[in-house]
Design a protein around this motif. Structure first.
Motif, PDB file in Angstrom:
ATOM      1  N   ASN A   1     -26.565  68.425  19.119  1.00 15.02           N
ATOM      2  CA  ASN A   1     -26.642  67.603  17.952  1.00 15.02           C
ATOM      3  C   ASN A   1     -26.258  66.068  17.766  1.00 15.02           C
ATOM      4  N   PHE A   2     -25.086  66.033  19.405  1.00 14.86           N
ATOM      5  CA  PHE A   2     -24.733  64.506  19.121  1.00 14.86           C
ATOM      6  C   PHE A   2     -25.717  64.182  19.493  1.00 14.86           C
ATOM      7  N   ARG A   3     -26.469  64.827  20.641  1.00 14.17           N
ATOM      8  CA  ARG A   3     -27.039  64.047  21.600  1.00 14.17           C
ATOM      9  C   ARG A   3     -28.611  63.239  21.325  1.00 14.17           C
ATOM     10  N   HIS A   4     -28.712  64.290  19.892  1.00 13.37           N
ATOM     11  CA  HIS A   4     -30.066  63.520  19.268  1.00 13.37           C
ATOM     12  C   HIS A   4     -29.787  63.154  18.326  1.00 13.37           C
ATOM     13  N   GLN A   5     -28.055  63.166  17.821  1.00  8.07           N
ATOM     14  CA  GLN A   5     -28.092  62.249  16.491  1.00  8.07           C
ATOM     15  C   GLN A   5     -28.193  60.518  16.969  1.00  8.07           C
ATOM     16  N   LEU A   6     -27.345  60.652  17.943  1.00 14.41           N
ATOM     17  CA  LEU A   6     -27.517  59.058  18.670  1.00 14.41           C
ATOM     18  C   LEU A   6     -28.389  58.668  19.086  1.00 14.41           C
ATOM     19  N   LEU A   7     -29.719  59.331  19.358  1.00 12.22           N
ATOM     20  CA  LEU A   7     -30.635  58.783  20.013  1.00 12.22           C
ATOM     21  C   LEU A   7     -31.309  58.378  18.608  1.00 12.22           C
ATOM     22  N   GLN A   8     -31.474  59.417  17.199  1.00 12.09           N
ATOM     23  CA  GLN A   8     -32.053  59.008  16.345  1.00 12.09           C
ATOM     24  C   GLN A   8     -31.495  58.221  15.870  1.00 12.09           C
ATOM     25  N   VAL A   9     -29.982  57.267  15.747  1.00 10.89           N
ATOM     26  CA  VAL A   9     -29.943  56.459  14.720  1.00 10.89           C
ATOM     27  C   VAL A   9     -30.133  55.879  16.037  1.00 10.89           C
ATOM     28  N   ASP A  10     -29.780  55.120  16.836  1.00  9.72           N
ATOM     29  CA  ASP A  10     -30.149  54.223  18.232  1.00  9.72           C
ATOM     30  C   ASP A  10     -31.692  53.900  18.081  1.00  9.72           C
TER      31      ASP A  10
ATOM     32  N   LEU B   1     -31.476  55.105  27.426  1.00  8.04           N
ATOM     33  CA  LEU B   1     -32.131  56.948  27.843  1.00  8.04           C
ATOM     34  C   LEU B   1     -30.591  57.696  29.075  1.00  8.04           C
ATOM     35  N   MET B   2     -30.659  56.302  30.220  1.00 10.88           N
ATOM     36  CA  MET B   2     -29.476  56.540  30.944  1.00 10.88           C
ATOM     37  C   MET B   2     -28.643  55.820  30.103  1.00 10.88           C
ATOM     38  N   LEU B   3     -27.976  54.953  28.535  1.00  6.46           N
ATOM     39  CA  LEU B   3     -26.644  54.891  28.784  1.00  6.46           C
ATOM     40  C   LEU B   3     -26.437  56.334  27.909  1.00  6.46           C
ATOM     41  N   VAL B   4     -27.403  56.754  27.184  1.00  5.28           N
ATOM     42  CA  VAL B   4     -26.403  58.086  26.594  1.00  5.28           C
ATOM     43  C   VAL B   4     -26.460  58.892  27.547  1.00  5.28           C
ATOM     44  N   ASP B   5     -26.668  59.430  28.275  1.00  3.50           N
ATOM     45  CA  ASP B   5     -26.774  60.555  29.197  1.00  3.50           C
ATOM     46  C   ASP B   5     -25.829  59.763  30.089  1.00  3.50           C
ATOM     47  N   ARG B   6     -24.835  58.766  30.786  1.00  2.07           N
ATOM     48  CA  ARG B   6     -23.222  58.646  31.482  1.00  2.07           C
ATOM     49  C   ARG B   6     -22.169  58.310  29.906  1.00  2.07           C
ATOM     50  N   VAL B   7     -23.074  58.158  28.763  1.00  2.58           N
ATOM     51  CA  VAL B   7     -22.128  59.059  27.507  1.00  2.58           C
ATOM     52  C   VAL B   7     -21.452  59.938  27.452  1.00  2.58           C
ATOM     53  N   LEU B   8     -22.341  61.095  27.237  1.00  2.00           N
ATOM     54  CA  LEU B   8     -22.025  62.177  28.677  1.00  2.00           C
ATOM     55  C   LEU B   8     -21.728  63.019  29.682  1.00  2.00           C
ATOM     56  N   GLY B   9     -21.290  61.418  30.525  1.00  2.71           N
ATOM     57  CA  GLY B   9     -21.013  62.332  31.546  1.00  2.71           C
ATOM     58  C   GLY B   9     -21.809  62.776  32.960  1.00  2.71           C
ATOM     59  N   GLY B  10     -23.025  62.382  32.747  1.00  2.28           N
ATOM     60  CA  GLY B  10     -23.858  62.541  33.173  1.00  2.28           C
ATOM     61  C   GLY B  10     -24.980  63.469  33.268  1.00  2.28           C
ATOM     62  N   SER B  11     -24.188  64.469  31.617  1.00  5.16           N
ATOM     63  CA  SER B  11     -24.979  65.524  31.771  1.00  5.16           C
ATOM     64  C   SER B  11     -26.055  65.510  30.456  1.00  5.16           C
ATOM     65  N   GLY B  12     -26.580  64.705  30.589  1.00  2.00           N
ATOM     66  CA  GLY B  12     -27.163  64.015  28.774  1.00  2.00           C
ATOM     67  C   GLY B  12     -28.790  65.157  28.363  1.00  2.00           C
ATOM     68  N   ASP B  13     -29.148  64.840  30.010  1.00  2.00           N
ATOM     69  CA  ASP B  13     -30.443  65.549  30.149  1.00  2.00           C
ATOM     70  C   ASP B  13     -30.858  66.527  29.712  1.00  2.00           C
ATOM     71  N   LEU B  14     -31.785  66.583  28.655  1.00  2.00           N
ATOM     72  CA  LEU B  14     -31.634  68.445  27.866  1.00  2.00           C
ATOM     73  C   LEU B  14     -32.329  69.198  29.017  1.00  2.00           C
ATOM     74  N   SER B  15     -32.530  68.799  30.397  1.00  3.37           N
ATOM     75  CA  SER B  15     -32.970  69.886  31.087  1.00  3.37           C
ATOM     76  C   SER B  15     -31.769  70.102  31.993  1.00  3.37           C
ATOM     77  N   THR B  16     -30.984  69.128  32.196  1.00  2.45           N
ATOM     78  CA  THR B  16     -29.815  69.489  32.748  1.00  2.45           C
ATOM     79  C   THR B  16     -28.301  69.288  32.605  1.00  2.45           C
ATOM     80  N   ILE B  17     -28.643  69.635  31.307  1.00  4.26           N
ATOM     81  CA  ILE B  17     -26.968  69.330  30.565  1.00  4.26           C
ATOM     82  C   ILE B  17     -26.434  70.449  31.181  1.00  4.26           C
ATOM     83  N   THR B  18     -24.980  70.299  31.463  1.00  2.00           N
ATOM     84  CA  THR B  18     -23.993  71.485  31.803  1.00  2.00           C
ATOM     85  C   THR B  18     -22.909  71.999  30.882  1.00  2.00           C
ATOM     86  N   PHE B  19     -23.727  71.118  29.447  1.00  2.72           N
ATOM     87  CA  PHE B  19     -22.424  71.553  28.073  1.00  2.72           C
ATOM     88  C   PHE B  19     -20.672  72.146  28.736  1.00  2.72           C
TER      89      PHE B  19
END
Length: 228
Positions: A91-100, A131-149
Motif C-alpha cells: 500500500n505504501f509503495r502504491h500510494q507513494l507512486l500515486q501521489v508522485d 521508480l528507481m527512487l521509490v525502489d531505493r526508498v524501500l531499500g532495493g525491495s520496491g519492485d513488486l516482482s522482487t519485493i522481499t517484505f
C-alpha cells in the motif's frame, strides 16, 4: 487490496486495518449469515468484509466461493502479522507512486521545441528514474516482482539502516509542490548519518510533508511502513 463492493462508488478506497484483521479471522469465524441483522459495530464490520470478499471473488473468480466449506486452521499470529506487514508495504509503495504522479513538478511536458518522440523518451526516462527512487526508498525491495517484505529502507527499525534510503525519499518529494520546512535540505549534509537526533528530526519533517501532501491530494492519510 481495495474496496470495490459498491459499484456505484465514485472512488476506490483502500481497506481499513480493522477490515484486514477481520478478513484474517474469516477462516475461523466464517462469513456473515445472509439476512441476519447486525446488532453492533463488530457485527457490522463482519458483514462488510463478507460483502467485500464475495464481491471481489464475483469479479475475479466467478463461481468460486471465498469461504471453503471445510474448517480452516487458525492463521498463526506471526504469519498474520507478516501478512499485514506485506500489505502495508504494498500500500505504501502504491500510494507513494500515486501521489508522485499527481504532484511531481519535474515531469517533462510538451513544448514548441520538443517533438512527440522526444517527449515520449523523456517521459519514459523520467518514469524510470522515479521508480528507481521509490525502489531505493524501500531499500532495493520496491519492485513488486522482487519485493522481499522485510524491514529494509525507511521501514527499518534502526536509524543507521534508514539513513541511506532517506535521501531518495527526500529527492523524490523535492520536486513536489507544497511548503517545505526550513530544515528540508538537511539531507544534503553527508555527516547526517553520524547525528541520529538531528537526522531523525529531518526524517519526521519528510514524513510529515508526505502525509500532509497525500491527505491534500487524495483526501485521507496514507499507509506508512513504520511508526515515526
Amino acid at each position: 487490496m481495495y474496496n470495490n463492493s459498491n459499484r456505484n462508488s465514485q472512488s476506490t478506497q483502500p481497506l481499513l486495518t480493522a477490515h484486514w484483521r477481520r478478513i484474517l479471522t474469516l477462516g475461523s469465524s466464517g462469513p456473515w449469515t445472509k439476512g441476519a441483522v447486525c446488532r453492533n459495530p463488530r457485527e457490522e464490520e463482519h458483514k462488510q468484509v463478507t460483502d467485500i470478499m464475495q464481491s471481489l471473488f464475483a469479479q475475479t473468480r466467478p463461481g468460486l466461493s471465498p469461504f471453503p466449506s471445510s474448517t480452516l486452521l487458525l492463521t498463526p499470529v506471526n504469519q498474520a502479522k507478516q501478512l499485514m506487514r506485506e500489505l502495508s508495504l504494498l500500500n505504501f509503495r502504491h500510494q507513494l507512486l500515486q501521489v508522485d504522479e499527481l504532484v511531481d513538478e519535474s515531469r517533462p511536458r510538451a513544448s514548441p521545441t520538443t517533438t512527440k518522440a522526444q517527449l515520449q523518451v523523456a517521459l519514459a526516462n523520467h518514469t524510470r528514474s522515479r521508480l528507481m527512487l521509490v525502489d531505493r526508498v524501500l531499500g532495493g525491495s520496491g519492485d513488486l516482482s522482487t519485493i522481499t517484505f522485510v524491514d529494509l529502507g525507511i521501514a527499518a527499525d534502526k536509524w543507521l539502516d534508514r539513513v541511506e534510503p532517506l535521501p531518495s525519499f527526500w529527492k523524490l518529494m523535492d520536486s513536489w509542490s507544497g511548503t517545505k520546512d526550513s530544515i528540508w535540505n538537511r539531507g544534503a549534509d553527508s555527516n547526517i548519518s553520524k547525528m541520529p537526533s538531528v537526522g531523525e528530526e529531518w526524517e519526521r519533517v519528510l514524513v510529515h510533508f508526505y502525509v500532509q501532501t497525500h491527505f491534500n491530494v487524495i483526501g485521507y492519510a496514507p499507509v506508512l511502513p513504520r511508526k515515526i
